[in-house]
Design a protein around this motif. Structure first.
Motif, PDB file in Angstrom:
ATOM      1  N   ASN A 130       0.827  -1.215   0.000  1.00 50.49           N
ATOM      2  CA  ASN A 130       0.000   0.000   0.000  1.00 50.49           C
ATOM      3  C   ASN A 130       0.858   1.262   0.000  1.00 50.49           C
ATOM      4  OD1 ASN A 130       0.954  -0.297   2.642  1.00 50.49           O
ATOM      5  ND2 ASN A 130      -0.865   0.663   3.550  1.00 50.49           N
ATOM      6  N   HIS A 131       2.018   1.183  -0.653  1.00 49.02           N
ATOM      7  CA  HIS A 131       2.961   2.301  -0.611  1.00 49.02           C
ATOM      8  C   HIS A 131       2.402   3.583  -1.234  1.00 49.02           C
ATOM      9  CE1 HIS A 131       3.824  -0.085  -4.286  1.00 49.02           C
ATOM     10  NE2 HIS A 131       3.899   1.100  -4.864  1.00 49.02           N
ATOM     11  N   MET A 132       1.546   3.473  -2.242  1.00 47.95           N
ATOM     12  CA  MET A 132       1.001   4.685  -2.847  1.00 47.95           C
ATOM     13  C   MET A 132       0.093   5.419  -1.863  1.00 47.95           C
ATOM     14  SD  MET A 132       2.551   4.864  -5.610  1.00 47.95           S
ATOM     15  CE  MET A 132       1.726   6.356  -6.152  1.00 47.95           C
ATOM     16  N   GLU A 133      -0.669   4.669  -1.102  1.00 51.81           N
ATOM     17  CA  GLU A 133      -1.503   5.275  -0.057  1.00 51.81           C
ATOM     18  C   GLU A 133      -0.634   5.942   1.007  1.00 51.81           C
ATOM     19  OE1 GLU A 133      -4.286   3.654   3.609  1.00 51.81           O
ATOM     20  OE2 GLU A 133      -4.202   2.483   1.752  1.00 51.81           O
ATOM     21  N   GLN A 134       0.457   5.276   1.375  1.00 44.94           N
ATOM     22  CA  GLN A 134       1.354   5.841   2.381  1.00 44.94           C
ATOM     23  C   GLN A 134       2.049   7.097   1.864  1.00 44.94           C
ATOM     24  OE1 GLN A 134       3.880   2.473   3.332  1.00 44.94           O
ATOM     25  NE2 GLN A 134       2.563   1.857   5.030  1.00 44.94           N
ATOM     26  N   ILE A 135       2.459   7.090   0.598  1.00 42.42           N
ATOM     27  CA  ILE A 135       3.091   8.278   0.020  1.00 42.42           C
ATOM     28  C   ILE A 135       2.098   9.434  -0.020  1.00 42.42           C
ATOM     29  CG2 ILE A 135       3.998   9.258  -2.128  1.00 42.42           C
ATOM     30  CD1 ILE A 135       5.441   6.598  -2.598  1.00 42.42           C
ATOM     31  N   SER A 136       0.853   9.136  -0.343  1.00 44.85           N
ATOM     32  CA  SER A 136      -0.179  10.178  -0.349  1.00 44.85           C
ATOM     33  C   SER A 136      -0.339  10.785   1.043  1.00 44.85           C
ATOM     34  CB  SER A 136      -1.507   9.590  -0.829  1.00 44.85           C
ATOM     35  OG  SER A 136      -2.528  10.566  -0.809  1.00 44.85           O
ATOM     36  N   GLN A 137      -0.318   9.933   2.061  1.00 48.38           N
ATOM     37  CA  GLN A 137      -0.408  10.437   3.431  1.00 48.38           C
ATOM     38  C   GLN A 137       0.807  11.299   3.767  1.00 48.38           C
ATOM     39  OE1 GLN A 137       0.643   7.972   6.832  1.00 48.38           O
ATOM     40  NE2 GLN A 137      -1.340   8.414   7.775  1.00 48.38           N
ATOM     41  N   LEU A 138       1.989  10.846   3.357  1.00 43.93           N
ATOM     42  CA  LEU A 138       3.199  11.626   3.614  1.00 43.93           C
ATOM     43  C   LEU A 138       3.146  12.972   2.897  1.00 43.93           C
ATOM     44  CD1 LEU A 138       5.971   8.872   3.430  1.00 43.93           C
ATOM     45  CD2 LEU A 138       5.229  10.125   5.452  1.00 43.93           C
ATOM     46  N   ASN A 139       2.608  12.996   1.691  1.00 43.92           N
ATOM     47  CA  ASN A 139       2.472  14.265   0.965  1.00 43.92           C
ATOM     48  C   ASN A 139       1.671  15.276   1.784  1.00 43.92           C
ATOM     49  OD1 ASN A 139       3.867  13.196  -1.208  1.00 43.92           O
ATOM     50  ND2 ASN A 139       2.034  12.722  -2.391  1.00 43.92           N
ATOM     51  N   THR A 140       0.581  14.802   2.384  1.00 43.37           N
ATOM     52  CA  THR A 140      -0.264  15.680   3.197  1.00 43.37           C
ATOM     53  C   THR A 140       0.472  16.151   4.447  1.00 43.37           C
ATOM     54  OG1 THR A 140      -2.263  14.555   2.420  1.00 43.37           O
ATOM     55  CG2 THR A 140      -2.446  15.843   4.446  1.00 43.37           C
ATOM     56  N   ILE A 141       1.148  15.225   5.108  1.00 46.69           N
ATOM     57  CA  ILE A 141       1.883  15.574   6.325  1.00 46.69           C
ATOM     58  C   ILE A 141       2.971  16.601   6.017  1.00 46.69           C
ATOM     59  CG2 ILE A 141       3.398  14.695   8.139  1.00 46.69           C
ATOM     60  CD1 ILE A 141       1.932  11.989   7.835  1.00 46.69           C
ATOM     61  N   ILE A 142       3.714  16.362   4.939  1.00 46.02           N
ATOM     62  CA  ILE A 142       4.818  17.256   4.580  1.00 46.02           C
ATOM     63  C   ILE A 142       4.298  18.637   4.206  1.00 46.02           C
ATOM     64  CG2 ILE A 142       6.621  17.640   2.844  1.00 46.02           C
ATOM     65  CD1 ILE A 142       6.908  14.497   2.823  1.00 46.02           C
ATOM     66  N   GLU A 143       3.158  18.665   3.517  1.00 41.40           N
ATOM     67  CA  GLU A 143       2.565  19.944   3.109  1.00 41.40           C
ATOM     68  C   GLU A 143       2.155  20.788   4.312  1.00 41.40           C
ATOM     69  OE1 GLU A 143      -1.312  21.548   0.546  1.00 41.40           O
ATOM     70  OE2 GLU A 143      -0.724  19.432   0.476  1.00 41.40           O
ATOM     71  N   LYS A 144       1.744  20.125   5.391  1.00 38.73           N
ATOM     72  CA  LYS A 144       1.182  20.847   6.528  1.00 38.73           C
ATOM     73  C   LYS A 144       2.140  20.983   7.710  1.00 38.73           C
ATOM     74  CE  LYS A 144      -3.596  19.588   5.405  1.00 38.73           C
ATOM     75  NZ  LYS A 144      -3.995  20.966   5.058  1.00 38.73           N
ATOM     76  N   THR A 145       3.299  20.355   7.638  1.00 40.81           N
ATOM     77  CA  THR A 145       4.258  20.443   8.743  1.00 40.81           C
ATOM     78  C   THR A 145       5.640  20.767   8.201  1.00 40.81           C
ATOM     79  OG1 THR A 145       5.043  18.145   8.747  1.00 40.81           O
ATOM     80  CG2 THR A 145       2.962  18.586   9.876  1.00 40.81           C
ATOM     81  N   ASN A 146       6.548  21.005   9.112  1.00 39.76           N
ATOM     82  CA  ASN A 146       7.939  21.255   8.732  1.00 39.76           C
ATOM     83  C   ASN A 146       8.852  20.115   9.171  1.00 39.76           C
ATOM     84  OD1 ASN A 146       7.516  23.865   7.598  1.00 39.76           O
ATOM     85  ND2 ASN A 146       7.309  24.691   9.681  1.00 39.76           N
ATOM     86  N   ASP A 147       8.290  18.942   9.345  1.00 33.77           N
ATOM     87  CA  ASP A 147       9.053  17.807   9.859  1.00 33.77           C
ATOM     88  C   ASP A 147       9.792  17.117   8.715  1.00 33.77           C
ATOM     89  OD1 ASP A 147      10.045  15.525  11.052  1.00 33.77           O
ATOM     90  OD2 ASP A 147       8.282  15.220  12.310  1.00 33.77           O
ATOM     91  N   ILE A 148      11.112  17.313   8.663  1.00 30.80           N
ATOM     92  CA  ILE A 148      11.887  16.751   7.558  1.00 30.80           C
ATOM     93  C   ILE A 148      12.040  15.238   7.662  1.00 30.80           C
ATOM     94  CG2 ILE A 148      13.155  18.863   7.068  1.00 30.80           C
ATOM     95  CD1 ILE A 148      15.536  17.656   8.602  1.00 30.80           C
TER      96      ILE A 148
END
Length: 264
Positions: A130-148
């Motif tokens: 389910n890596h595409m789902e996980q990448i989509s979640q990471l995209n959202t997290i990265i967009e809204k946070t500054n956590d590298i």
């Protein structure tokens, strides 16, 4: 004075109670305590799928085409795993690898294995189906946070999928904020093949300056030097990688380096 105190109270209350971007997100971090289940990645020879079962058996699908090409037993001890091939396109001897399990990815780094085929199909980063789902979640997290750290997770996932341009972009972002992580310089070096050989040398130099004991930095730099026609330097790096535990290079790089190694 009372009015000022009331105003100050509400200012402080608003400041301290304002939720962080992270708290507004529902972050479902993957389990990083077990490798059981299916993992996938893109090896130098194409897609590979492995299925770790609870009974100590792992099935390898070379090609990710719903076949079982290798059946092995495996034993996990602390942060290492031993593979003992039993059936199929198997290797005669066992292989021992260090495990880096970070939830979104798992990586296997060879410690003791003289089977070149297993090293090529096993080493590197792996992702869940389910890596595409996980990448989509990471995209959202990265967009809204500054956590590298989430940028780094995504970069490793892209590297597992051989999406090297996207992986490099994430590693670039990470290294701008944290330039003391030797592993990430090695990750970025791996994204530069086959045309960024000078960049590989640069990244590996940075990695070695931070950690002179990582065999992979010398191996990748050796490949780059050899590709740049600096063959002596390349073979010297291969030898250093061998000295640090990458034993298979004695065989894999022998034809390239025998004239240089014989002179030592």
């Amino acid at each position: 004075m009372i009015a000022f105190s009331i105003i100050l109270f509400y200012i402080c209350k608003e400041t301290t109670s304002k939720p962080s971007p992270e708290s507004l997100l529902k972050i479902n971090k993957p389990n990083d305590s077990s490798i059981i289940g299916i993992w996938k990645h893109m090896s130098p020879h194409g897609p590979v799928k492995i299925n770790f079962k609870e009974n100590g058996v792992v099935e390898t699908d070379l090609g990710d085409n719903n076949s079982v090409d290798v059946i092995s037993n495996y034993v996990v001890q602390a942060d290492t795993i031993k593979f003992i091939d039993k059936d199929g396109k198997s290797c005669p001897n066992h292989g021992i690898y260090k495990i880096y399990h970070r939830g979104y990815t798992v990586a296997f780094d060879v410690l003791d294995d003289l089977c070149n085929g297993r090293i090529k199909s096993t080493s590197g980063f792996w992702v869940r189906p389910n890596h595409m789902e996980q990448i989509s979640q990471l995209n959202t997290i990265i967009e809204k946070t500054n956590d590298i750290e989430y940028v780094l997770h995504r970069g490793r996932m892209y590297l597992a999928l051989s999406k090297t341009k996207l992986a490099k972009k994430d590693f670039d972002t990470y290294l701008k904020k944290d330039s003391l992580n030797a592993k990430v310089f090695i990750h970025r070096a791996a994204t530069r093949f086959p045309n960024g050989l000078k960049g590989i040398v640069y990244d590996c130099n940075r990695a070695i300056a931070l950690d002179s004991t990582d065999k992979n930095a010398y191996f990748l730099r050796g490949l780059a030097y050899y590709g740049l026609n600096e063959k002596q330097k390349g073979c010297d790096d291969f030898q250093k990688s061998i000295d640090l535990g990458f034993e298979i290079l004695k065989q894999a790089e022998y034809d390239k380096c025998k004239e240089y190694w014989q002179n030592e």
